[in-house]
Scaffold this motif. Structure first.
Motif, PDB file in Angstrom:
ATOM      1  N   PRO A   1      -9.968  -3.606 -15.493  1.00 21.95           N
ATOM      2  CA  PRO A   1     -10.606  -4.623 -16.341  1.00 21.95           C
ATOM      3  C   PRO A   1      -9.872  -4.921 -17.640  1.00 21.95           C
ATOM      4  O   PRO A   1     -10.091  -5.979 -18.224  1.00 21.95           O
ATOM      5  CB  PRO A   1     -11.993  -4.027 -16.618  1.00 21.95           C
ATOM      6  N   TYR A   2      -9.001  -4.009 -18.082  1.00 23.85           N
ATOM      7  CA  TYR A   2      -8.233  -4.272 -19.308  1.00 23.85           C
ATOM      8  C   TYR A   2      -7.083  -5.243 -19.047  1.00 23.85           C
ATOM      9  O   TYR A   2      -6.439  -5.703 -19.990  1.00 23.85           O
ATOM     10  CB  TYR A   2      -7.657  -2.979 -19.893  1.00 23.85           C
ATOM     11  N   TYR A   3      -6.811  -5.522 -17.779  1.00 26.88           N
ATOM     12  CA  TYR A   3      -5.661  -6.357 -17.408  1.00 26.88           C
ATOM     13  C   TYR A   3      -6.108  -7.500 -16.487  1.00 26.88           C
ATOM     14  O   TYR A   3      -5.449  -7.819 -15.505  1.00 26.88           O
ATOM     15  CB  TYR A   3      -4.602  -5.493 -16.705  1.00 26.88           C
ATOM     16  N   LYS A   4      -7.224  -8.107 -16.798  1.00 25.86           N
ATOM     17  CA  LYS A   4      -7.781  -9.149 -15.932  1.00 25.86           C
ATOM     18  C   LYS A   4      -6.808 -10.301 -15.704  1.00 25.86           C
ATOM     19  O   LYS A   4      -6.706 -10.827 -14.591  1.00 25.86           O
ATOM     20  CB  LYS A   4      -9.078  -9.683 -16.540  1.00 25.86           C
ATOM     21  N   ASP A   5      -6.092 -10.697 -16.732  1.00 26.08           N
ATOM     22  CA  ASP A   5      -5.227 -11.875 -16.621  1.00 26.08           C
ATOM     23  C   ASP A   5      -4.085 -11.674 -15.628  1.00 26.08           C
ATOM     24  O   ASP A   5      -3.633 -12.639 -14.996  1.00 26.08           O
ATOM     25  CB  ASP A   5      -4.646 -12.237 -17.991  1.00 26.08           C
ATOM     26  N   THR A   6      -3.604 -10.443 -15.510  1.00 32.57           N
ATOM     27  CA  THR A   6      -2.400 -10.208 -14.698  1.00 32.57           C
ATOM     28  C   THR A   6      -2.656  -9.476 -13.385  1.00 32.57           C
ATOM     29  O   THR A   6      -1.827  -9.540 -12.472  1.00 32.57           O
ATOM     30  CB  THR A   6      -1.367  -9.399 -15.503  1.00 32.57           C
ATOM     31  N   LEU A   7      -3.810  -8.780 -13.261  1.00 26.61           N
ATOM     32  CA  LEU A   7      -4.005  -7.923 -12.090  1.00 26.61           C
ATOM     33  C   LEU A   7      -5.244  -8.234 -11.260  1.00 26.61           C
ATOM     34  O   LEU A   7      -5.372  -7.724 -10.147  1.00 26.61           O
ATOM     35  CB  LEU A   7      -4.071  -6.449 -12.532  1.00 26.61           C
ATOM     36  N   SER A   8      -6.157  -9.063 -11.757  1.00 25.18           N
ATOM     37  CA  SER A   8      -7.419  -9.242 -11.030  1.00 25.18           C
ATOM     38  C   SER A   8      -7.210  -9.888  -9.658  1.00 25.18           C
ATOM     39  O   SER A   8      -7.832  -9.477  -8.668  1.00 25.18           O
ATOM     40  CB  SER A   8      -8.407 -10.065 -11.861  1.00 25.18           C
ATOM     41  N   GLU A   9      -6.340 -10.883  -9.587  1.00 30.45           N
ATOM     42  CA  GLU A   9      -6.140 -11.562  -8.304  1.00 30.45           C
ATOM     43  C   GLU A   9      -5.607 -10.604  -7.248  1.00 30.45           C
ATOM     44  O   GLU A   9      -6.107 -10.561  -6.111  1.00 30.45           O
ATOM     45  CB  GLU A   9      -5.185 -12.747  -8.465  1.00 30.45           C
ATOM     46  N   ASP A  10      -4.604  -9.811  -7.609  1.00 26.60           N
ATOM     47  CA  ASP A  10      -4.050  -8.870  -6.640  1.00 26.60           C
ATOM     48  C   ASP A  10      -5.029  -7.742  -6.321  1.00 26.60           C
ATOM     49  O   ASP A  10      -5.087  -7.264  -5.179  1.00 26.60           O
ATOM     50  CB  ASP A  10      -2.732  -8.288  -7.166  1.00 26.60           C
ATOM     51  N   SER A  11      -5.816  -7.304  -7.303  1.00 29.81           N
ATOM     52  CA  SER A  11      -6.811  -6.255  -7.052  1.00 29.81           C
ATOM     53  C   SER A  11      -7.796  -6.694  -5.978  1.00 29.81           C
ATOM     54  O   SER A  11      -8.075  -5.957  -5.017  1.00 29.81           O
ATOM     55  CB  SER A  11      -7.573  -5.913  -8.336  1.00 29.81           C
ATOM     56  N   PHE A  12      -8.313  -7.911  -6.119  1.00 31.77           N
ATOM     57  CA  PHE A  12      -9.335  -8.363  -5.181  1.00 31.77           C
ATOM     58  C   PHE A  12      -8.739  -8.853  -3.860  1.00 31.77           C
ATOM     59  O   PHE A  12      -9.395  -8.795  -2.809  1.00 31.77           O
ATOM     60  CB  PHE A  12     -10.220  -9.417  -5.846  1.00 31.77           C
ATOM     61  N   THR A  13      -7.487  -9.296  -3.877  1.00 27.73           N
ATOM     62  CA  THR A  13      -6.802  -9.613  -2.621  1.00 27.73           C
ATOM     63  C   THR A  13      -6.652  -8.359  -1.781  1.00 27.73           C
ATOM     64  O   THR A  13      -6.906  -8.359  -0.560  1.00 27.73           O
ATOM     65  CB  THR A  13      -5.418 -10.226  -2.905  1.00 27.73           C
ATOM     66  N   LEU A  14      -6.251  -7.288  -2.432  1.00 27.69           N
ATOM     67  CA  LEU A  14      -6.038  -6.033  -1.717  1.00 27.69           C
ATOM     68  C   LEU A  14      -7.350  -5.439  -1.218  1.00 27.69           C
ATOM     69  O   LEU A  14      -7.438  -4.994  -0.066  1.00 27.69           O
ATOM     70  CB  LEU A  14      -5.312  -5.035  -2.621  1.00 27.69           C
ATOM     71  N   ILE A  15      -8.387  -5.450  -2.049  1.00 21.31           N
ATOM     72  CA  ILE A  15      -9.638  -4.842  -1.592  1.00 21.31           C
ATOM     73  C   ILE A  15     -10.262  -5.657  -0.465  1.00 21.31           C
ATOM     74  O   ILE A  15     -10.867  -5.106   0.465  1.00 21.31           O
ATOM     75  CB  ILE A  15     -10.631  -4.627  -2.755  1.00 21.31           C
ATOM     76  N   LYS A  16     -10.093  -6.987  -0.480  1.00 22.88           N
ATOM     77  CA  LYS A  16     -10.600  -7.794   0.641  1.00 22.88           C
ATOM     78  C   LYS A  16      -9.874  -7.428   1.933  1.00 22.88           C
ATOM     79  O   LYS A  16     -10.499  -7.270   3.001  1.00 22.88           O
ATOM     80  CB  LYS A  16     -10.442  -9.281   0.353  1.00 22.88           C
ATOM     81  N   LYS A  17      -8.577  -7.264   1.836  1.00 26.51           N
ATOM     82  CA  LYS A  17      -7.782  -6.919   3.014  1.00 26.51           C
ATOM     83  C   LYS A  17      -8.228  -5.575   3.595  1.00 26.51           C
ATOM     84  O   LYS A  17      -8.386  -5.426   4.813  1.00 26.51           O
ATOM     85  CB  LYS A  17      -6.300  -6.876   2.630  1.00 26.51           C
ATOM     86  N   LEU A  18      -8.436  -4.614   2.728  1.00 22.12           N
ATOM     87  CA  LEU A  18      -8.867  -3.294   3.185  1.00 22.12           C
ATOM     88  C   LEU A  18     -10.303  -3.318   3.706  1.00 22.12           C
ATOM     89  O   LEU A  18     -10.626  -2.680   4.704  1.00 22.12           O
ATOM     90  CB  LEU A  18      -8.736  -2.286   2.039  1.00 22.12           C
ATOM     91  N   PHE A  19     -11.165  -4.060   3.026  1.00 24.90           N
ATOM     92  CA  PHE A  19     -12.573  -4.160   3.418  1.00 24.90           C
ATOM     93  C   PHE A  19     -12.729  -4.671   4.847  1.00 24.90           C
ATOM     94  O   PHE A  19     -13.577  -4.195   5.613  1.00 24.90           O
ATOM     95  CB  PHE A  19     -13.304  -5.079   2.429  1.00 24.90           C
ATOM     96  N   LEU A  20     -11.888  -5.620   5.228  1.00 22.17           N
ATOM     97  CA  LEU A  20     -11.992  -6.223   6.554  1.00 22.17           C
ATOM     98  C   LEU A  20     -11.610  -5.267   7.675  1.00 22.17           C
ATOM     99  O   LEU A  20     -11.942  -5.504   8.835  1.00 22.17           O
ATOM    100  CB  LEU A  20     -11.125  -7.481   6.620  1.00 22.17           C
ATOM    101  N   SER A  21     -10.927  -4.180   7.333  1.00 16.26           N
ATOM    102  CA  SER A  21     -10.491  -3.243   8.372  1.00 16.26           C
ATOM    103  C   SER A  21     -11.120  -1.859   8.240  1.00 16.26           C
ATOM    104  O   SER A  21     -10.744  -0.926   8.952  1.00 16.26           O
ATOM    105  CB  SER A  21      -8.968  -3.104   8.342  1.00 16.26           C
ATOM    106  N   ALA A  22     -12.085  -1.705   7.309  1.00 14.57           N
ATOM    107  CA  ALA A  22     -12.710  -0.405   7.087  1.00 14.57           C
ATOM    108  C   ALA A  22     -14.227  -0.540   7.140  1.00 14.57           C
ATOM    109  O   ALA A  22     -14.766  -1.595   7.502  1.00 14.57           O
ATOM    110  CB  ALA A  22     -12.267   0.156   5.739  1.00 14.57           C
TER     111      ALA A  22
END
Length: 275
Positions: free
Chosen positions: A166-187
């Motif tokens: 959360p301290y890096y919302k501008d630079t990391l939020s998109e990749d954080s949620f892209t990755l968790i969506k990818k993992l969520f779909l297979s777990a």
């Protein structure tokens, strides 16, 4: 000082520090100040817990050195030399401060001892459940004195925890949620607790099967890294290297069955220069 005596001291001090947290009685929000960065808060209780721990450790171990979240040798120019000391303690007085402010009861105290550059002790204490996760290098990991180990679940039934940086919302939020969506779909499912230290402790105890966050500070992951490894798990940064205790970095933690799945999913975001 003998290691067994130091272990007893650390466990006792963490339980006493937990009482300081519990004394807030849901009123922590009234003592908040904001640090630099986005959604980066500190309460009077963070300061009190850190002061208690560093003061008592200094009494017991006069040569103790500290890297701690609330402006105590916090990753300054001398960090590398501090880490080379015989008794360097890395402390997060309240991991999950935003949770603590909201009385969400998902916060912990994290402490690691580094000796000559090697993490030799790690402890994470959850005062709300009175659970003490502890590891000593080469001696396994425990929860309230009983041995723990990572899970043996297959990736498709894994429960995955993540941090949103959360301290890096501008630079990391998109990749954080892209990755968790990818993992969520297979777990099986995902969780977001708000305390990286607790998430790592839960990987070590088999409650969670994978955890990642794209940028954490050493006080967030120093203790958890040792505890997971001593419980049979794997912890690296996004590039597969051991986390660097001298600076913030990414954390990817899993079991022997899930770690590679986690890293393969992370391949698509390695190009982000802010990770």
């Amino acid at each position: 000082m003998k290691t067994e005596i130091m272990v007893r001291i650390i466990k006792s001090l963490l339980r006493e520090a937990g009482k300081i947290m519990l004394s807030a009685h849901g009123d922590a929000e009234s003592s908040v100040t904001e640090k630099s960065g986005t959604s980066n808060f500190v309460t009077a209780y963070d300061v009190a817990v850190q002061g208690f721990l560093t003061g008592k450790l200094k009494e017991a171990i006069p040569d103790a050195l500290f890297i701690a979240e609330e402006n105590l040798n916090a990753l300054g120019d001398n960090t590398s030399s501090v880490l080379k000391g015989e008794h360097c303690f890395i402390i997060d007085p309240i991991d999950g401060t935003t949770n603590f402010m909201h009385d969400y009861k998902r916060s912990s105290i994290s402490l690691a001892m580094i000796s000559h550059g090697t993490t030799v002790l790690g402890a994470i204490y959850d005062p709300y459940s009175d659970e003490m996760y502890f590891a000593e290098l080469g001696k396994g990991a425990e929860l309230n004195g009983k041995p723990i180990s990572v899970s043996d679940r297959e990736p498709e039934v894994a429960l995955i925890a993540f941090g949103a940086s959360p301290y890096y919302k501008d630079t990391l939020s998109e990749d954080s949620f892209t990755l968790i969506k990818k993992l969520f779909l297979s777990a099986a499912d995902i969780r977001r607790s708000g305390s990286a230290a607790l998430d790592m402790a839960h990987v070590a105890s088999g409650r969670i099967d994978m955890f990642f966050e794209l940028k954490l500070s050493p006080w967030d992951y120093a203790a958890g890294t040792l505890i997971i490894r001593e419980a049979g798990g794997i912890v690296t940064d996004i590039h597969g290297k051991s986390p660097d205790l001298s600076r913030p970095c990414s954390i990817f933690a899993g079991t022997p069955k899930t770690y590679q799945v986690l890293m393969e999913a992370a391949g698509s975001i390695k190009g982000n220069p802010h990770i």
